[in-house]
Design an enzyme around this catalytic site. Structure first.
Site, PDB file in Angstrom:
ATOM      1  N   GLU B 114       0.810  -1.219   0.000  1.00  9.45           N
ATOM      2  CA  GLU B 114       0.000   0.000   0.000  1.00  9.45           C
ATOM      3  C   GLU B 114       0.842   1.268   0.000  1.00  9.45           C
ATOM      4  O   GLU B 114       0.475   2.254  -0.636  1.00  9.45           O
ATOM      5  CB  GLU B 114      -0.936   0.020   1.212  1.00  9.45           C
ATOM      6  CG  GLU B 114      -2.144  -0.919   1.107  1.00  9.45           C
ATOM      7  CD  GLU B 114      -1.777  -2.377   1.340  1.00  9.45           C
ATOM      8  OE1 GLU B 114      -0.646  -2.639   1.798  1.00  9.45           O
ATOM      9  OE2 GLU B 114      -2.632  -3.241   1.054  1.00  9.45           O
ATOM     10  N   HIS B 184     -12.001  -5.913   8.279  1.00  9.78           N
ATOM     11  CA  HIS B 184     -12.756  -5.666   7.053  1.00  9.78           C
ATOM     12  C   HIS B 184     -13.920  -4.735   7.334  1.00  9.78           C
ATOM     13  O   HIS B 184     -14.865  -4.691   6.564  1.00  9.78           O
ATOM     14  CB  HIS B 184     -13.256  -6.988   6.447  1.00  9.78           C
ATOM     15  CG  HIS B 184     -12.164  -7.931   6.092  1.00  9.78           C
ATOM     16  ND1 HIS B 184     -11.569  -8.762   7.000  1.00  9.78           N
ATOM     17  CD2 HIS B 184     -11.524  -8.149   4.919  1.00  9.78           C
ATOM     18  CE1 HIS B 184     -10.616  -9.457   6.414  1.00  9.78           C
ATOM     19  NE2 HIS B 184     -10.557  -9.116   5.150  1.00  9.78           N
TER      20      HIS B 184
END
Lengths: 467, 375
Positions: B114, B184
Site C-alpha cells: 500500500e 474488514h
C-alpha cells in the site's frame, strides 16, 4: 503394473513434446506464459484418470524418456524451475562482494585498461568547477548556520563526484527525486548560489515560500521536485513519474537519490519492486556513504551492501566508486541509456564516505574517529582526485585553481549577504497553497491570527512582513 | 449469521434530484453552474422549477463507481486506475471491464504494497496525470499513511506551489459489512481529517458516489474517497448515465426539520433516516444533513441548521464527530438547548459476533434524539 508417479508422467509429456517447457523462468510483461498444450484426446491431460494417463503414456513412449529427475521442472505459477533432490541453501552472500567499478585510482591516474567515458575538456572542466563551487558553498553556508544566520544546514562533503557526475550524465529533462544531500544536481542544472541562499534564509524570493527548513530545495524549471525530510519517500514517486514518461513515450528517465540508510525503509522495497514489475525507466542511485547519522552501514544491513538487493527484485545493478568522477559519469550514462531504451529500472550503488557531519545538529566526533574523517577528507577527496586527473591531462593548474576558489568564495559570500538582507516571506503565505484555493476555515483562521498579531505585534518576528 | 436489521428499501429515498453537469474540461474542476441545493426526499417533496428529464439506470453502488471510473478513463487519456486486483475487476467489482476496454497500461494490478501504491500514485499525479489508486480495504490503508500525510498532503504547500499531486485520488471501501470483524470493517476517516492538504469524501448512495467520485478525481487536490462497502450491492437507485459531478465541501440537507439537527455520512445515513422516521411519529422533527466532504467541511450549513433547531446529534464513527461537536458548540453555544451528543461505535476494536451490539443502531439514535429533545 505400477502406477507411474505424476512427476515422471510430466517428464514424459515434456520429452514427447506435448508439454512445452517455457524458455524463460519468468515472463514479466510478455502477454502470456508459453501455453501448455495438451493433445486433443480427452484421455490425456490434467483431468484424465491415472489409468488413462498410464495407457496414453505407455502407448506413446518411444524410449527417449529421461529417468534423470534433474531434467524435470516444476510448473508452479509462482516459479517455473528445475528441481534438485538434495537440501541446498543459497549462501547469505556471494563468495565475493560485487566488485566496484572505477576508472581513476586514488591519485587521479587512469587505471590500466579502464573503460574511459567520452569526456572532453569543456565537460571535464565544467564538472570540476561545479564540484569546487559546491564544496565552497557548503563550507560557507555551514559557517553561516554556525553564526546563527539560518537555523540548519547539511553538507555534501565527500559526495561531490556523485552529485555532479550523475547530473552531468543525465538529460536536463530527466526528473530528479532527491533525498537532501544532492544540491549539486541542482547546481549543475543552473540553480544559482542566490537561489540556494534564498531558500536557506526563507526570504521573500524563496521558491518554497519559507515553509521548510534550509536545504529543502526544489525547482520546477530544473525538474527537481522539492525535497522532503522523511527518508526514502521520494523513491516510489520516482517510479510513478517514470511510468508517466513511459506512457507519454518520452525518451527520458527519472533518477532518485538516497543513502544506504534509506534502503532499509519500506518505501525502498516498494519502489524497487514496482519499478521492476511495471518496467519503468528509473535510476535508483544509492549514496552508500557509510553512515545514517551515527549508524554505520554494518548496523544497517547484513547483505553485500545495497547492490545485492537489485538481484532480489529482478533489477540490473552495479556498484561504482562514488568518489571517482569519471566512473560515476560513465555508470550513470550507461544506466540511463539502458533505462530509456529498454524501459527498465537500474540500481547503482555508489560507494563513498560522508566527510561532514550528518548535519549542523550532529557532531560525528561522538561516533567516529577524528583521524578517520581526516583521512577521507584529505587523502580520499573526490574533488582533489579529479583535479589530479585534469592536471594530468594538462587541462588545469594551480592558477586556475586559485582563481576558481577565490571567485567561488566571493560569489557565495555575495549570495549570502544579498539573501540574508532581504525580508522574509510574507505572513500571507502561511495560509496559501494548502489547497489549490484557500478554504473557508483558513480564511477565518487568517482573520483571527491577524487580529491577534495586530494587538501583540511585539511578540512576533519583525522580519516577517504581514503582507 | 448476523441478522440484517436495516431496511435498504429506504435507500432509494435518498435519491436527490440530479445536479447540473459540471463544466469540467482539461481536468480543471469548476463548481457546477445552476446548482440547486436540494432538500428532497420522499417525505418532503419540493416542486422542481424545470423538471429535467434525465436518462438514468437503476444500478447499485459498485456499478455507479464503475461508471464513474469508466467516464474518467474515457474522457481523459492521462488517467490511470491501479491497485491490488483491479485488473480482473477488483474484489468488489468496482473496476469491472475497465482493463478490457482501456488496456493493461491504464488499468493495472500492482504488487501488494500500500505504501508503494500511494507513493507511485503521487509520482504519477505530480506529472500531470489522474492517478486513481485503490486500497483494497480501508483497514489496510495504514502503511500508506506516511505517504498520504507527509507527502501527498504537503506536496503543494512545501514546494511553494511549484509542484502538486492534485491528480491523486485514493479510493478504499470502508465501514461495517455485517461480518467483517476487525480488519474488514474499520472506518478510519478520522485519521485523515486532521491532515491539511487532502480532502476526505464519503458518498451515501450510488448516485452520490458517481458524482462525488468524478468531482474528487477532477479536483486539483489529493482526495481520499471512502466507499461504504455495505452499500456496494445493497444500495440501488436511479443513477444518471451521463457525466456529472457533485460539489465537494458542500453538505446536503436530506430532510428539513425544526427540532434537532443530525449530521452523518456514508452508510450510517440510512440508519439515521430510519431513526428520524420513528421519532417523527412522536412529533419530533429532524433535520438530517449528509456532510459528504469531511475535510474541508461545510461548517456554515451545519451552523445555520443548528441555529435553527438548537440541537445537534453528531455521529457517526468515533473521531470526526468530536471536531463537529466542538466546532458547533463553539459557534452556536447560546443557541444550544441541549448538549451536543454523539452516537458512535464503541471504543473497542470492531468485533465480529458482537457487531449488532457495537454498531450505532437505530434504537441508539432514537434514544439519543429523545434525550436531546427532552433535556
Amino acid at each position: 503394473m505400477m502406477v507411474p508417479k505424476p512427476a515422471s508422467s510430466w517428464a514424459r509429456l515434456i520429452t514427447t513434446g506435448l508439454l512445452r517447457r517455457p524458455s524463460h523462468p519468468f515472463h514479466a510483461s510478455r502477454s502470456t506464459i508459453a501455453p501448455v498444450r495438451f493433445p486433443s484426446s480427452p484421455s490425456c491431460g490434467p483431468f484424465a484418470s491415472v489409468l488413462r494417463e498410464r495407457q496414453f503414456c505407455s502407448s506413446s513412449s518411444s524410449g527417449d524418456e529421461s529417468e534423470d529427475h534433474l531434467d524435470e521442472f516444476l510448473d508452479f505459477p509462482g516459479a517455473k524451475v528445475g528441481f534438485i533432490n538434495k537440501i541446498k541453501f543459497t549462501a547469505e552472500r556471494p563468495q565475493e562482494p560485487v566488485p566496484c567499478f572505477r576508472v581513476l585510482d586514488d591519485h587521479g591516474r587512469l587505471i590500466k585498461d579502464a573503460y574511459m567515458p567520452e569526456v572532453d575538456k569543456p565537460l571535464a572542466i565544467r564538472m570540476y568547477q561545479n564540484m569546487v563551487t559546491l564544496q565552497v558553498m557548503d563550507t560557507l553556508f555551514f559557517e553561516a548556520q554556525r553564526q546563527g544566520r539560518f537555523s540548519f544546514y547539511l553538507t555534501t562533503f565527500g559526495e561531490e563526484a556523485i552529485n555532479i557526475a550523475s547530473a552531468a550524465a543525465l538529460n536536463n529533462d530527466d526528473m530528479v527525486y532527491a533525498q537532501y544531500r544532492e544540491p549539486g544536481v541542482l547546481m549543475w542544472r543552473g540553480f544559482t548560489l542566490k537561489e540556494f541562499a534564498n531558500q536557506c534564509f526563507s526570504n521573500v524570493a524563496d521558491y518554497g515560500k519559507g515553509r521548510q527548513m534550509p536545504v529543502h530545495y526544489g525547482s520546477a524549471k530544473l525538474n527537481y521536485p522539492t525535497v522532503s525530510s522523511p527518508i526514502g519517500t521520494q523513491l516510489p514517486h520516482a517510479v510513478g513519474a517514470a511510468y508517466a514518461f513511459k506512457m507519454d513515450q518520452k525518451p527520458l528517465c527519472t533518477t532518485t537519490f538516497f543513502g544506504e540508510g534509506a534502503s532499509s525503509e519500506g518505501d525502498f522495497h516498494g519502489a524497487m519492486n514496482f519499478a521492476a514489475v511495471l518496467e519503468v525507466p528509473v535510476l535508483f542511485i544509492c549514496r552508500n556513504n557509510g553512515f545514517a547519522i551515527s549508524t554505520p552501514a554494518s548496523e544497517q544491513f547484513k547483505s553485500d551492501g545495497v547492490v545485492a538487493k537489485g538481484h532480489a527484485y529482478g533489477m540490473r545493478s552495479i556498484r561504482v566508486d562514488g568518489n571517482d568522477t569519471l566512473a560515476m559519469y560513465a555508470t550513470v550514462k550507461a544506466a540511463r541509456k539502458m533505462a530509456v531504451e529498454e524501459s527498465r529500472p537500474i540500481l547503482i550503488e555508489a560507494l563513498t564516505y560522508r566527510v561532514g557531519h550528518h548535519s549542523t545538529s550532529d557532531d560525528s566526533g561522538k561516533y567516529r574517529k577524528g583521524d578517520e574523517m581526516q583521512h577521507w577528507k584529505t587523502m580520499r577527496d573526490p574533488v582533489l582526485r579529479f583535479r589530479r586527473w585534469l592536471e594530468g591531462e594538462g587541462w588545469w593548474d594551480t592558477d586556475a585553481e586559485q582563481k576558481l576558489r577565490s571567485d567561488a568564495r566571493n560569489e557565495v559570500i555575495s549570495a549570502l549577504q544579498s539573501a540574508g538582507s532581504q525580508m522574509k516571506q510574507p505572513l500571507t503565505n502561511l495560509f496559501t497553497d494548502v489547497y489549490d484555493t484557500i478554504p473557508r476555515n483558513l480564511i477565518q483562521q487568517e482573520k483571527e491570527l491577524r487580529s491577534t498579531v495586530g494587538r501583540h505585534h511585539e511578540d512576533y518576528p519583525s522580519d516577517v512582513p504581514l503582507y | 449469521m448476523v441478522r440484517r436489521r436495516f431496511s435498504f428499501g429506504l435507500v432509494s429515498r435518498l435519491s436527490s434530484p440530479i445536479y447540473g453537469r459540471s463544466p469540467c474540461s482539461g481536468g480543471i474542476w469548476t463548481p457546477c453552474l445552476g446548482q440547486k441545493r436540494s432538500f428532497m426526499t420522499a417525505k418532503d417533496l419540493v416542486e422542481s422549477e424545470e423538471p429535467e428529464k434525465k436518462v438514468t439506470n437503476r444500478i447499485n453502488m459498485f456499478s455507479a463507481i464503475n461508471q464513474a471510473l469508466h467516464t474518467v478513463l474515457d474522457s481523459d487519456p492521462k488517467s490511470y486506475v491501479f491497485g491490488e486486483d483491479v485488473g480482473f475487476g477488483g474484489v468488489f467489482r468496482c473496476t469491472t471491464a475497465l482493463r478490457d476496454k482501456f488496456g493493461r497500461h491504464r488499468v493495472f494490478n500492482t504488487p501488494l504494497c500500500e505504501q508503494a501504491i500511494v507513493g507511485f500514485g503521487i509520482g504519477l499525479a505530480s506529472m500531470g496525470n489522474r492517478a486513481i489508486a485503490e486500497i483494497q480495504f480501508a483497514d489496510y490503508i495504514f502503511p500508506a499513511l506516511d505517504q498520504i500525510v507527509n507527502e501527498a498532503a504537503k506536496y503543494r504547500y512545501r514546494s511553494g506551489n511549484l509542484f502538486n499531486c492534485g491528480g491523486l485520488t485514493v479510493r478504499a471501501p470502508y465501514g461495517a459489512v455485517g461480518h467483517g470483524g476487525h480488519y474488514h470493517s474499520q472506518s478510519p476517516e478520522a485519521f485523515f481529517c486532521h491532515v491539511p492538504g487532502i480532502k476526505v469524501v464519503i458518498p451515501r448512495s450510488p448516485s452520490q458516489a458517481k458524482g462525488l467520485l468524478l468531482a474528487s478525481i477532477r479536483d486539483p487536490n489529493p482526495v481520499v474517497f471512502f466507499e461504504p462497502k455495505w452499500l456496494y450491492r445493497l444500495a440501488v437507485e436511479e443513477v444518471p448515465v451521463d457525466d456529472y459531478t457533485l460539489p465537494l465541501s458542500s453538505a446536503e440537507v436530506m430532510r428539513k426539520g425544526s427540532d434537532i439537527t443530525l449530521v452523518g455520512w456514508g452508510a450510517q445515513l440510512a440508519i439515521m433516516e430510519e431513526a428520524c422516521d420513528e421519532v417523527s411519529k412522536l412529533g419530533i422533527s429532524c433535520e438530517l444533513i449528509d456532510l459528504r466532504t469531511l475535510i474541508p467541511w461545510d461548517k456554515e450549513l451545519v451552523e445555520d441548521s443548528v441555529n435553527k433547531t438548537g440541537r445537534l446529534l453528531a455521529p457517526v464513527t468515533g473521531g470526526f464527530g468530536a471536531e463537529i461537536a466542538a466546532s458547533i458548540t463553539n459557534s452556536c453555544f447560546l443557541r444550544l438547548q441541549a448538549p451536543v451528543s454523539r452516537v458512535c461505535g464503541l471504543d473497542t476494536p470492531f468485533p465480529l459476533v458482537f457487531e449488532p451490539f457495537y454498531m450505532p443502531t437505530k434504537n441508539k439514535i432514537v434514544d439519543a434524539i429523545k434525550a436531546s429533545v427532552n433535556f
